[in-house]
Design a protein around this motif. Structure first.
Motif, PDB file in Angstrom:
ATOM      1  N   ASP A  44      22.269 -15.928   6.326  1.00 32.16           N
ATOM      2  CA  ASP A  44      23.211 -15.005   6.880  1.00 32.16           C
ATOM      3  C   ASP A  44      23.659 -14.125   6.169  1.00 32.16           C
ATOM      4  OD1 ASP A  44      23.755 -16.489   8.997  1.00 32.16           O
ATOM      5  OD2 ASP A  44      24.989 -17.800   8.426  1.00 32.16           O
ATOM      6  N   ASP A  45      23.119 -14.125   5.171  1.00 35.35           N
ATOM      7  CA  ASP A  45      23.187 -12.825   3.837  1.00 35.35           C
ATOM      8  C   ASP A  45      22.065 -11.593   4.148  1.00 35.35           C
ATOM      9  OD1 ASP A  45      26.443 -13.478   3.460  1.00 35.35           O
ATOM     10  OD2 ASP A  45      24.997 -14.551   2.140  1.00 35.35           O
ATOM     11  N   GLY A  46      20.906 -11.966   4.798  1.00 30.47           N
ATOM     12  CA  GLY A  46      19.434 -11.231   4.423  1.00 30.47           C
ATOM     13  C   GLY A  46      18.702 -11.262   3.518  1.00 30.47           C
ATOM     14  N   LEU A  47      17.548 -10.909   3.925  1.00 30.47           N
ATOM     15  CA  LEU A  47      16.404 -10.660   2.584  1.00 30.47           C
ATOM     16  C   LEU A  47      16.715  -9.829   2.599  1.00 30.47           C
ATOM     17  CD1 LEU A  47      14.195 -12.944   4.646  1.00 30.47           C
ATOM     18  CD2 LEU A  47      15.382 -14.336   2.305  1.00 30.47           C
ATOM     19  N   PHE A  48      15.995  -9.664   0.721  1.00 29.97           N
ATOM     20  CA  PHE A  48      15.582  -8.022   0.503  1.00 29.97           C
ATOM     21  C   PHE A  48      13.621  -8.606   0.396  1.00 29.97           C
ATOM     22  CE2 PHE A  48      13.997  -5.921  -3.511  1.00 29.97           C
ATOM     23  CZ  PHE A  48      13.873  -4.692  -2.941  1.00 29.97           C
ATOM     24  N   ALA A  49      13.062  -8.242   0.609  1.00 33.77           N
ATOM     25  CA  ALA A  49      11.453  -8.176  -0.012  1.00 33.77           C
ATOM     26  C   ALA A  49      10.541  -7.121  -0.121  1.00 33.77           C
ATOM     27  CB  ALA A  49      10.721  -8.688   1.321  1.00 33.77           C
ATOM     28  N   TRP A  50       9.569  -7.030  -1.233  1.00 32.72           N
ATOM     29  CA  TRP A  50       9.174  -6.251  -1.403  1.00 32.72           C
ATOM     30  C   TRP A  50       7.964  -6.656  -1.073  1.00 32.72           C
ATOM     31  CZ3 TRP A  50      12.004  -9.310  -4.210  1.00 32.72           C
ATOM     32  CH2 TRP A  50      11.820  -9.987  -5.353  1.00 32.72           C
ATOM     33  N   ILE A  51       6.567  -5.401  -1.457  1.00 31.26           N
ATOM     34  CA  ILE A  51       5.505  -5.891  -1.494  1.00 31.26           C
ATOM     35  C   ILE A  51       4.729  -4.350  -2.146  1.00 31.26           C
ATOM     36  CG2 ILE A  51       4.526  -5.701   0.626  1.00 31.26           C
ATOM     37  CD1 ILE A  51       2.620  -7.663  -0.029  1.00 31.26           C
ATOM     38  N   GLN A  52       3.803  -4.571  -3.343  1.00 24.95           N
ATOM     39  CA  GLN A  52       2.957  -3.151  -3.523  1.00 24.95           C
ATOM     40  C   GLN A  52       1.650  -3.894  -3.459  1.00 24.95           C
ATOM     41  OE1 GLN A  52       1.816  -3.029  -7.889  1.00 24.95           O
ATOM     42  NE2 GLN A  52       3.005  -1.476  -7.907  1.00 24.95           N
ATOM     43  N   ILE A  53       0.930  -2.097  -2.337  1.00 17.04           N
ATOM     44  CA  ILE A  53      -0.091  -2.432  -1.816  1.00 17.04           C
ATOM     45  C   ILE A  53      -1.311  -1.415  -2.192  1.00 17.04           C
ATOM     46  CG2 ILE A  53      -1.056  -1.952   0.536  1.00 17.04           C
ATOM     47  CD1 ILE A  53       1.373  -2.409   1.937  1.00 17.04           C
ATOM     48  N   GLY A  54      -2.629  -1.656  -3.199  1.00 18.50           N
ATOM     49  CA  GLY A  54      -3.613  -0.430  -3.053  1.00 18.50           C
ATOM     50  C   GLY A  54      -4.270  -0.522  -2.116  1.00 18.50           C
ATOM     51  N   ILE A  55      -3.958   0.792  -2.055  1.00 15.11           N
ATOM     52  CA  ILE A  55      -5.660   1.644  -1.062  1.00 15.11           C
ATOM     53  C   ILE A  55      -5.848   2.566  -1.681  1.00 15.11           C
ATOM     54  CG2 ILE A  55      -3.288   0.900   1.197  1.00 15.11           C
ATOM     55  CD1 ILE A  55      -2.972   4.243   1.002  1.00 15.11           C
ATOM     56  N   ASN A  56      -7.059   2.617  -0.773  1.00  9.85           N
ATOM     57  CA  ASN A  56      -8.080   4.286  -1.385  1.00  9.85           C
ATOM     58  C   ASN A  56      -7.474   5.092  -0.565  1.00  9.85           C
ATOM     59  OD1 ASN A  56      -9.750   5.294  -1.509  1.00  9.85           O
ATOM     60  ND2 ASN A  56     -11.397   4.413  -1.944  1.00  9.85           N
ATOM     61  N   ALA A  57      -6.460   6.446  -1.707  1.00 14.99           N
ATOM     62  CA  ALA A  57      -6.496   7.547  -0.280  1.00 14.99           C
ATOM     63  C   ALA A  57      -7.594   8.270   0.114  1.00 14.99           C
ATOM     64  CB  ALA A  57      -5.667   8.116  -1.293  1.00 14.99           C
ATOM     65  N   THR A  58      -8.568   8.440   0.209  1.00 13.41           N
ATOM     66  CA  THR A  58      -9.700   9.346   0.446  1.00 13.41           C
ATOM     67  C   THR A  58     -10.317   8.182   1.317  1.00 13.41           C
ATOM     68  OG1 THR A  58     -11.453   7.809  -1.446  1.00 13.41           O
ATOM     69  CG2 THR A  58     -10.198   9.978  -1.164  1.00 13.41           C
ATOM     70  N   ASP A  59      -9.558   6.982   2.183  1.00 13.58           N
ATOM     71  CA  ASP A  59     -10.427   6.101   3.016  1.00 13.58           C
ATOM     72  C   ASP A  59      -9.834   6.798   4.761  1.00 13.58           C
ATOM     73  OD1 ASP A  59     -12.091   4.840   1.575  1.00 13.58           O
ATOM     74  OD2 ASP A  59     -10.784   3.225   1.885  1.00 13.58           O
ATOM     75  N   ASP A  60     -10.267   6.955   5.951  1.00 15.69           N
ATOM     76  CA  ASP A  60      -9.967   6.982   7.246  1.00 15.69           C
ATOM     77  C   ASP A  60     -10.249   6.503   7.650  1.00 15.69           C
ATOM     78  OD1 ASP A  60      -8.542   8.424   9.028  1.00 15.69           O
ATOM     79  OD2 ASP A  60      -9.697  10.441   8.738  1.00 15.69           O
ATOM     80  N   TYR A  61     -10.229   4.765   9.056  1.00 13.20           N
ATOM     81  CA  TYR A  61      -9.824   4.364  10.047  1.00 13.20           C
ATOM     82  C   TYR A  61      -9.363   4.721  10.715  1.00 13.20           C
ATOM     83  CZ  TYR A  61     -10.708   1.926   5.321  1.00 13.20           C
ATOM     84  OH  TYR A  61     -11.442   1.348   4.501  1.00 13.20           O
ATOM     85  N   THR A  62      -9.731   5.930  11.039  1.00 15.70           N
ATOM     86  CA  THR A  62      -9.322   6.188  12.617  1.00 15.70           C
ATOM     87  C   THR A  62     -10.521   5.873  13.525  1.00 15.70           C
ATOM     88  OG1 THR A  62      -8.326   8.684  10.893  1.00 15.70           O
ATOM     89  CG2 THR A  62      -8.591   8.576  13.918  1.00 15.70           C
ATOM     90  N   ASP A  63     -11.784   6.164  12.789  1.00 16.46           N
ATOM     91  CA  ASP A  63     -12.702   5.707  13.970  1.00 16.46           C
ATOM     92  C   ASP A  63     -12.833   3.726  14.135  1.00 16.46           C
ATOM     93  OD1 ASP A  63     -12.631   8.740  15.216  1.00 16.46           O
ATOM     94  OD2 ASP A  63     -13.965   9.333  13.574  1.00 16.46           O
ATOM     95  N   ASN A  64     -12.110   3.637  13.416  1.00 19.22           N
ATOM     96  CA  ASN A  64     -12.262   2.126  12.629  1.00 19.22           C
ATOM     97  C   ASN A  64     -12.317   1.218  13.650  1.00 19.22           C
ATOM     98  OD1 ASN A  64     -12.391  -0.305  11.876  1.00 19.22           O
ATOM     99  ND2 ASN A  64     -13.006  -0.131  10.678  1.00 19.22           N
TER     100      ASN A  64
END
Length: 396
Positions: free
Chosen positions: A324-344
């Motif tokens: 009832d008090d709720g949750l705090f959740a966290w995650i760290q995500i590594g990405i390649n900032a030069t990638d582009d998946y627009t056409d994936n």
């Protein structure tokens, strides 16, 4: 920082029907298998890249700031919500997880923390520095959602409160990814997505609905925060939350993204462990959901070769002594900032919002496109520089 992370693993599909994907979505097993090999190569590259920068001063300082920020966030949330009960701090022993598809997190336990326990033992944990950037966004991605931290609305958003912190790190530099625009969307407590009105997912208010969707921009530490609820389940998929990350996209005065700008640097899904999901679904309104449950082990995106270290489960704590008090959740995500998946092939825009409300994207087929059999591309009918053009049959 990165030594607490796990590296990218091979995202192998559970190829057996019927639990294949979102309702209406189809994937060619052979196409998915090819993606597995591509991810394997990406894993090796990511591991080398992260290893080269994890001990740098800026990486260590970023980790210190992350620990302090998470602690401060929890203190503020507890104060704002008037919570005085001792928070339950949940952590998982990643080394004990032998295979991703076997993770039901029944091994998860509450460690016996005392008031003297260092913050670094509680808030330093990260579940994954890498999430596969080609995990399907499913057929329910909607373009045109607005920038807002709190994605709950008055209707269809009841459930267990979740305050989610997502931190993006560039795998090439171990530096935070600043200014990224992060889309979030998920099903509500009874397993229904907003913004979609198709077989398998008829949202109340149809294409015009927007609950549990929104966008946030990452700050100087690569952090985007959202106030949402724990997602509900639906048949064919394990309980999950969607994330899609835009870089160099233009933010319009109406707090939406300009069509055709920027790149899609990451497509991912966060999953939630079975112990937590079961506890949540004993509460109202989750317990009114009549759809069949799919476990993490049964989900089509379950992972083999877990020793390659892919773990898409956020760390979390109870803000008080019960849900009832709720949750705090966290995650760290590594990405390649030069990638582009627009056409994936896994980037699919199902619908969009404009000044006239929500509309189906007439160029997107829920059944999957030609070629490899993956989900359709993210293209939409649109005027260059303007809003997408809706087909007459797609009006709300």
């Amino acid at each position: 920082m990165v030594q607490l992370c796990k590296f990218l693993a091979v995202a192998a599909a559970c190829l057996a029907a019927p639990a294949i994907a979102h309702p209406g979505e189809k994937h060619d097993p052979h196409h998915v298998k090819r993606e597995v090999h591509a991810r394997d190569a990406m894993a090796a590259h990511a591991k080398r890249s992260l290893g080269a920068c994890e001990s740098t001063l800026h990486a260590r300082e970023l980790n210190k700031r992350s620990i302090a920020r998470r602690s401060h966030t929890v203190q503020n949330l507890r104060k704002k919500r008037g919570i005085t009960a001792t928070p339950q701090k949940w952590r998982r022993n990643l080394a004990a997880l032998e295979k991703w598809e076997a993770i039901d997190h029944n091994r998860t336990g509450i460690l016996d923390y005392s008031p003297a326990t260092p913050e670094s033992m509680v808030f330093a944990a990260n579940t994954s520095c890498i999430l596969s950037p080609t995990v399907t966004d499913g057929p329910y991605y909607v373009w045109g959602e607005v920038v807002r931290q709190n994605v709950k609305e008055d209707l269809y958003s009841d459930g267990v409160d979740v305050f989610l912190e997502v931190q993006y790190i560039d795998i090439n530099t171990c530096r935070p990814v600043q200014g990224a625009l992060v889309d979030i969307w998920q099903a509500n407590a009874t397993g229904v997505y907003s913004g979609i009105s198709e077989s398998g997912n008829y949202a109340a208010d149809g294409w015009d609905s927007t609950y549990l969707r929104g966008i946030q921009q990452t700050d100087r530490d690569g952090v985007a925060t959202f106030e949402s609820i724990f997602p509900g389940h639906y048949e064919g998929r394990a309980t999950h939350t969607h994330l899609l990350t835009h870089l160099n996209a233009t933010l319009l005065p109406n707090k939406t993204l300009e069509v055709g700008t920027g790149s899609v640097a990451h497509i991912g899904q966060l999953f939630w462990n079975e112990v937590l999901r079961s506890a949540v679904e004993d509460t109202y309104p989750y317990n009114t959901n009549t759809q069949s449950i799919t476990t993490n082990a049964e989900d089509m995106w379950s992972i083999e070769q877990a020793d390659s270290a892919y773990d898409p489960f956020p760390e979390y704590i109870y803000l008080g002594d019960d849900l009832d008090d709720g949750l705090f959740a966290w995650i760290q995500i590594g990405i390649n900032a030069t990638d582009d998946y627009t056409d994936n092939s896994y980037y699919s825009i199902a619908a969009y919002h404009d000044a006239n409300g929500g509309h189906e994207n007439s160029d997107s087929s829920f059944g999957g496109g030609s070629g490899g059999g993956g989900a359709p591309s993210g293209s939409m009918s649109m005027s260059i520089g303007g809003p997408p053009t809706a087909s007459p049959s797609a009006s709300a």
